[in-house]
Design an enzyme around this catalytic site. Structure first.
Site, PDB file in Angstrom:
ATOM      1  N   LEU A  93     124.263  22.352 -29.041  1.00 57.47           N
ATOM      2  CA  LEU A  93     123.704  20.992 -28.935  1.00 57.47           C
ATOM      3  C   LEU A  93     122.194  20.995 -29.147  1.00 57.47           C
ATOM      4  O   LEU A  93     121.576  19.931 -29.215  1.00 57.47           O
ATOM      5  CB  LEU A  93     123.966  20.454 -27.527  1.00 57.47           C
ATOM      6  CG  LEU A  93     125.411  20.210 -27.106  1.00 57.47           C
ATOM      7  CD1 LEU A  93     125.571  20.436 -25.611  1.00 57.47           C
ATOM      8  CD2 LEU A  93     125.832  18.803 -27.462  1.00 57.47           C
ATOM      9  N   TYR A 122     115.344  15.273 -40.726  1.00 56.59           N
ATOM     10  CA  TYR A 122     116.378  15.601 -39.723  1.00 56.59           C
ATOM     11  C   TYR A 122     117.770  15.578 -40.362  1.00 56.59           C
ATOM     12  O   TYR A 122     118.530  16.544 -40.273  1.00 56.59           O
ATOM     13  CB  TYR A 122     116.261  14.579 -38.598  1.00 56.59           C
ATOM     14  CG  TYR A 122     117.386  14.504 -37.594  1.00 56.59           C
ATOM     15  CD1 TYR A 122     117.524  15.473 -36.594  1.00 56.59           C
ATOM     16  CD2 TYR A 122     118.280  13.436 -37.593  1.00 56.59           C
ATOM     17  CE1 TYR A 122     118.540  15.365 -35.638  1.00 56.59           C
ATOM     18  CE2 TYR A 122     119.286  13.323 -36.655  1.00 56.59           C
ATOM     19  CZ  TYR A 122     119.419  14.296 -35.670  1.00 56.59           C
ATOM     20  OH  TYR A 122     120.421  14.182 -34.724  1.00 56.59           O
ATOM     21  N   TRP A 170     125.665   7.819 -29.193  1.00 54.83           N
ATOM     22  CA  TRP A 170     126.235   7.957 -27.846  1.00 54.83           C
ATOM     23  C   TRP A 170     125.142   7.540 -26.869  1.00 54.83           C
ATOM     24  O   TRP A 170     123.996   8.015 -26.967  1.00 54.83           O
ATOM     25  CB  TRP A 170     126.621   9.407 -27.558  1.00 54.83           C
ATOM     26  CG  TRP A 170     127.646   9.984 -28.495  1.00 54.83           C
ATOM     27  CD1 TRP A 170     128.147   9.431 -29.639  1.00 54.83           C
ATOM     28  CD2 TRP A 170     128.298  11.259 -28.358  1.00 54.83           C
ATOM     29  NE1 TRP A 170     129.065  10.285 -30.215  1.00 54.83           N
ATOM     30  CE2 TRP A 170     129.168  11.408 -29.463  1.00 54.83           C
ATOM     31  CE3 TRP A 170     128.220  12.287 -27.430  1.00 54.83           C
ATOM     32  CZ2 TRP A 170     129.962  12.552 -29.646  1.00 54.83           C
ATOM     33  CZ3 TRP A 170     129.011  13.415 -27.607  1.00 54.83           C
ATOM     34  CH2 TRP A 170     129.878  13.532 -28.696  1.00 54.83           C
TER      35      TRP A 170
HETATM   36  N1  NAD Z   1     122.893  11.345 -28.423  1.00 54.00           N
HETATM   37  C1  NAD Z   1     123.325  10.951 -29.613  1.00 54.00           C
HETATM   38  O1  NAD Z   1     123.711   9.827 -29.785  1.00 54.00           O
HETATM   39  C2  NAD Z   1     123.335  11.890 -30.768  1.00 54.00           C
HETATM   40  C3  NAD Z   1     123.572  11.317 -32.019  1.00 54.00           C
HETATM   41  C4  NAD Z   1     123.660  12.151 -33.117  1.00 54.00           C
HETATM   42  C5  NAD Z   1     123.518  13.516 -32.974  1.00 54.00           C
HETATM   43  N2  NAD Z   1     123.297  14.063 -31.747  1.00 54.00           N
HETATM   44  C6  NAD Z   1     123.154  15.519 -31.672  1.00 54.00           C
HETATM   45  O2  NAD Z   1     123.732  16.021 -30.466  1.00 54.00           O
HETATM   46  C7  NAD Z   1     122.954  17.080 -29.948  1.00 54.00           C
HETATM   47  C8  NAD Z   1     122.546  16.814 -28.498  1.00 54.00           C
HETATM   48  O3  NAD Z   1     121.868  15.581 -28.428  1.00 54.00           O
HETATM   49  P1  NAD Z   1     121.307  14.961 -27.072  1.00 54.00           P
HETATM   50  O4  NAD Z   1     121.330  13.493 -27.260  1.00 54.00           O
HETATM   51  O5  NAD Z   1     121.988  15.563 -25.901  1.00 54.00           O
HETATM   52  O6  NAD Z   1     119.782  15.466 -27.149  1.00 54.00           O
HETATM   53  P2  NAD Z   1     118.827  16.064 -26.020  1.00 54.00           P
HETATM   54  O7  NAD Z   1     117.477  16.162 -26.603  1.00 54.00           O
HETATM   55  O8  NAD Z   1     118.994  15.316 -24.750  1.00 54.00           O
HETATM   56  O9  NAD Z   1     119.424  17.532 -25.805  1.00 54.00           O
HETATM   57  C9  NAD Z   1     119.094  18.640 -26.607  1.00 54.00           C
HETATM   58  C10 NAD Z   1     118.829  19.820 -25.661  1.00 54.00           C
HETATM   59  O10 NAD Z   1     118.584  20.981 -26.465  1.00 54.00           O
HETATM   60  C11 NAD Z   1     117.540  21.709 -25.865  1.00 54.00           C
HETATM   61  N3  NAD Z   1     116.896  22.544 -26.873  1.00 54.00           N
HETATM   62  C12 NAD Z   1     116.258  22.116 -28.000  1.00 54.00           C
HETATM   63  N4  NAD Z   1     115.761  23.164 -28.673  1.00 54.00           N
HETATM   64  C13 NAD Z   1     116.071  24.273 -27.955  1.00 54.00           C
HETATM   65  C14 NAD Z   1     115.812  25.649 -28.146  1.00 54.00           C
HETATM   66  N5  NAD Z   1     115.094  26.096 -29.195  1.00 54.00           N
HETATM   67  N6  NAD Z   1     116.277  26.537 -27.232  1.00 54.00           N
HETATM   68  C15 NAD Z   1     116.973  26.092 -26.152  1.00 54.00           C
HETATM   69  N7  NAD Z   1     117.259  24.790 -25.926  1.00 54.00           N
HETATM   70  C16 NAD Z   1     116.809  23.894 -26.818  1.00 54.00           C
HETATM   71  C17 NAD Z   1     116.587  20.657 -25.299  1.00 54.00           C
HETATM   72  O11 NAD Z   1     115.746  21.196 -24.285  1.00 54.00           O
HETATM   73  C18 NAD Z   1     117.562  19.609 -24.793  1.00 54.00           C
HETATM   74  O12 NAD Z   1     117.858  19.792 -23.427  1.00 54.00           O
HETATM   75  C19 NAD Z   1     121.783  17.261 -30.919  1.00 54.00           C
HETATM   76  O13 NAD Z   1     122.099  18.287 -31.829  1.00 54.00           O
HETATM   77  C20 NAD Z   1     121.693  15.944 -31.652  1.00 54.00           C
HETATM   78  O14 NAD Z   1     121.167  16.097 -32.948  1.00 54.00           O
HETATM   79  C21 NAD Z   1     123.175  13.264 -30.655  1.00 54.00           C
HETATM   80  O1  UDX Z   2     111.756   0.398 -29.333  1.00 55.67           O
HETATM   81  C1  UDX Z   2     112.520   0.507 -30.311  1.00 55.67           C
HETATM   82  C2  UDX Z   2     113.190   1.733 -30.633  1.00 55.67           C
HETATM   83  C3  UDX Z   2     114.023   1.750 -31.741  1.00 55.67           C
HETATM   84  N1  UDX Z   2     114.221   0.641 -32.499  1.00 55.67           N
HETATM   85  C4  UDX Z   2     115.178   0.660 -33.649  1.00 55.67           C
HETATM   86  O2  UDX Z   2     116.472   0.879 -33.085  1.00 55.67           O
HETATM   87  C5  UDX Z   2     117.309   1.594 -34.000  1.00 55.67           C
HETATM   88  C6  UDX Z   2     117.930   2.767 -33.299  1.00 55.67           C
HETATM   89  O3  UDX Z   2     116.961   3.707 -32.975  1.00 55.67           O
HETATM   90  P1  UDX Z   2     117.228   5.081 -32.179  1.00 55.67           P
HETATM   91  O4  UDX Z   2     115.925   5.546 -31.671  1.00 55.67           O
HETATM   92  O5  UDX Z   2     118.299   4.959 -31.180  1.00 55.67           O
HETATM   93  O6  UDX Z   2     117.674   6.106 -33.322  1.00 55.67           O
HETATM   94  P2  UDX Z   2     118.641   6.006 -34.590  1.00 55.67           P
HETATM   95  O7  UDX Z   2     119.896   5.286 -34.288  1.00 55.67           O
HETATM   96  O8  UDX Z   2     117.852   5.477 -35.735  1.00 55.67           O
HETATM   97  O9  UDX Z   2     118.906   7.551 -34.829  1.00 55.67           O
HETATM   98  C7  UDX Z   2     119.559   8.322 -33.840  1.00 55.67           C
HETATM   99  O10 UDX Z   2     120.879   8.339 -34.177  1.00 55.67           O
HETATM  100  C8  UDX Z   2     121.553   9.514 -34.441  1.00 55.67           C
HETATM  101  C9  UDX Z   2     121.035  10.764 -33.763  1.00 55.67           C
HETATM  102  O11 UDX Z   2     121.143  11.848 -34.613  1.00 55.67           O
HETATM  103  C10 UDX Z   2     119.707  10.717 -33.180  1.00 55.67           C
HETATM  104  O12 UDX Z   2     119.862  10.670 -31.808  1.00 55.67           O
HETATM  105  C11 UDX Z   2     118.842   9.636 -33.699  1.00 55.67           C
HETATM  106  O13 UDX Z   2     118.375  10.084 -34.938  1.00 55.67           O
HETATM  107  C12 UDX Z   2     116.412   1.909 -35.198  1.00 55.67           C
HETATM  108  O14 UDX Z   2     116.618   0.936 -36.181  1.00 55.67           O
HETATM  109  C13 UDX Z   2     115.002   1.782 -34.661  1.00 55.67           C
HETATM  110  O15 UDX Z   2     114.053   1.438 -35.639  1.00 55.67           O
HETATM  111  C14 UDX Z   2     113.554  -0.553 -32.190  1.00 55.67           C
HETATM  112  O16 UDX Z   2     113.714  -1.566 -32.876  1.00 55.67           O
HETATM  113  N2  UDX Z   2     112.727  -0.569 -31.100  1.00 55.67           N
END
Ligand code: NAD
Ligand code: UDX
EC number: 4.1.1.35
Length: 388
Positions: free
Chosen positions: A95, A184, A214
């Site tokens: 993750l 990214y 999520w």
């Molecule tokens: N939350 C979402 O909606 C969402 C959407 C698309 C993709 N993802 C992907 O899911 C994964 C987890 O997302 P999240 O929302 O939990 O993000 P998050 O930032 O809360 O969690 C990522 C965790 O990875 C750890 N980490 C980062 N680099 C590290 C390293 N070099 N060594 C050890 N730990 C490290 C961070 O400290 C953090 O706790 C990511 O790969 C993200 O790209 C999440």
């Molecule tokens: O204060 C804000 C923050 C964000 N936004 C907008 O809200 C939308 C959603 O923004 P988020 O910050 O949640 O990020 P995005 O949905 O664009 O991307 C995310 O989705 C997939 C994952 O890989 C990452 O967690 C992230 O890249 C974007 O259009 C952004 O421009 C606002 O209008 N106001």
């Protein structure tokens, strides 16, 4: 508690396994750890630089799952313990990543290193040691929809073929290199291709997850409270912060972009199905989202304002939103995904998973958590006189 004699989707008993979870201290990791400890017999080797979000699972020593979770504070960029920990586990879940859009155009090198280079040893160690890998990618790999390139009044824009995102059919459409937002998505796409190639050429058993926004408790941070004052988290935390401070919610470029949001607890159910059904999950890329929860960012702001008012008992602010340009908010090189609706055919067919929670309900439970966790701290921070 762990349920005895649990069976998988094909009626076979599920054997307890050891999982090496990298990034376990983050938003998704914390929910996955909770689920595994509360509802399964599996063991977790939890790796992260931070553990604040899983502290409640690690302390005190009297917790019933104390012998099923071990935290290892390490940075996978440079730590020789990584291979040993992957070897000790049956399955690795990666993750770890930089995954907040405010970083993609302002820290593109860190973003590319984190999402591609730093993930390479994880893939290599899994492949060389015949260990299964579940890797977290993103819905951003789809980039923009085909429909976004059609004229505004084209009737084809209404045709799902031009906007529904399918794992095995949709192209990945990114903007030009100077739009560094795509650093990214591009890094995530290349690591997906590498994992896929390891599967094809060397037999790596893998599953790739593409999360579609999520959201839920413990996502990111509230600036100035449990994260940097100038930090820009993802939209849920940005809007929560504004609501807590009774400031207008900032709509980037008019808030016209569309997103589908899924409740973290629904999404974690999908990940557990992948963990416990390797025969059905291996070799697949899965969209995990809720196609029924689509809104524009403006609609999200309006809904969050209503829900927060209900949850906090405070009237909604007189000026609920303010428009801001993407350049002002994110800086040079920002760009955006226009619309993200996941096709659910593959995850339905392989794992029978469907999301359950409506956007209103998930915002209600999430904003209740935000209010309970942060309202007092924000009030105190606002009351503090600032140094001149
Ligand atoms: N939350 C979402 O909606 C969402 C959407 C698309 C993709 N993802 C992907 O899911 C994964 C987890 O997302 P999240 O929302 O939990 O993000 P998050 O930032 O809360 O969690 C990522 C965790 O990875 C750890 N980490 C980062 N680099 C590290 C390293 N070099 N060594 C050890 N730990 C490290 C961070 O400290 C953090 O706790 C990511 O790969 C993200 O790209 C999440
Ligand atoms: O204060 C804000 C923050 C964000 N936004 C907008 O809200 C939308 C959603 O923004 P988020 O910050 O949640 O990020 P995005 O949905 O664009 O991307 C995310 O989705 C997939 C994952 O890989 C990452 O967690 C992230 O890249 C974007 O259009 C952004 O421009 C606002 O209008 N106001």
């Amino acid at each position: 508690m762990a349920t005895a004699n649990k069976v998988d989707l094909d009626g076979r008993p599920i054997k307890p396994i050891t999982i090496c979870m990298i990034g376990a201290g983050g938003f998704i990791g914390s929910h996955l750890c909770e689920k595994l400890l509360l509802e399964t017999p599996h063991k977790i080797l939890a790796l992260d630089v931070y553990n604040d979000k899983i502290k409640h699972l690690l302390e005190p020593d009297s917790l019933p799952w104390v012998d099923r979770i071990q935290f290892h504070r390490l940075n996978i960029k440079h730590d020789s313990r990584l291979e040993g920990l992957i070897k000790m586990a049956d399955l690795t879940i990666n993750l770890a990543a930089i995954c907040t859009p405010a970083d993609y155009n302002t820290r593109p090198l860190d973003t590319i290193y984190s999402n591609f280079i730093d993930a390479l040893p994880v893939v290599k160690y899994c492949s060389e040691n015949n260990k299964r890998l579940i890797h977290f990618s993103t819905c951003e790999v789809y980039g923009k929809t085909i429909g976004s390139f059609l004229p505004k009044d084209s009737p084809l824009r209404e045709d799902p073929a031009y906007y529904i995102l399918k794992e095995d059919a949709s192209p990945c459409i990114f903007g030009p290199i100077e739009k560094q937002r795509w650093s990214y998505a591009c890094a995530k796409q290349l690591i997906e291709r590498l994992i896929y190639a390891e599967g094809a050429e060397n037999g790596l058993e893998f599953t790739i997850v593409r999360p579609f926004n999520w959201i839920g408790p413990r996502m990111d941070f509230i600036p100035g409270i449990d994260g940097p004052s100038e930090g820009v988290p993802r939209v849920l935390a940005c809007f929560s912060n504004a609501l807590l401070r009774r400031e207008p919610l900032k709509l980037v470029d008019g808030g016209q972009s569309q997103r589908t949001f899924v409740y973290i607890k629904d999404a974690i159910e999908a990940v557990l199905l992948m963990i416990e059904n390797p025969a059905r999950a291996n070799g697949h890329i899965f969209n995990v989202g809720n196609p029924h929860n689509e809104v524009t960012v403006r609609q999200l702001a309006e809904m969050m304002t209503k829900v927060y008012s209900q949850v906090s008992g405070e009237p909604a602010p007189e000026v609920p939103t303010v428009d801001v340009s993407s350049k002002e908010f994110y800086g040079e090189g920002y760009d955006d995904s226009d619309k993200r609706i996941p096709d659910m055919t593959i995850i339905n067919r392989q794992l029978g998973w469907n999301p359950k929670t409506s956007l209103w309900d998930l915002l209600e439970s999430t904003l209740t958590y935000q209010h309970r966790t942060y309202a007092e701290a924000v009030k105190k921070a606002i009351a503090k006189p600032t140094c001149s």
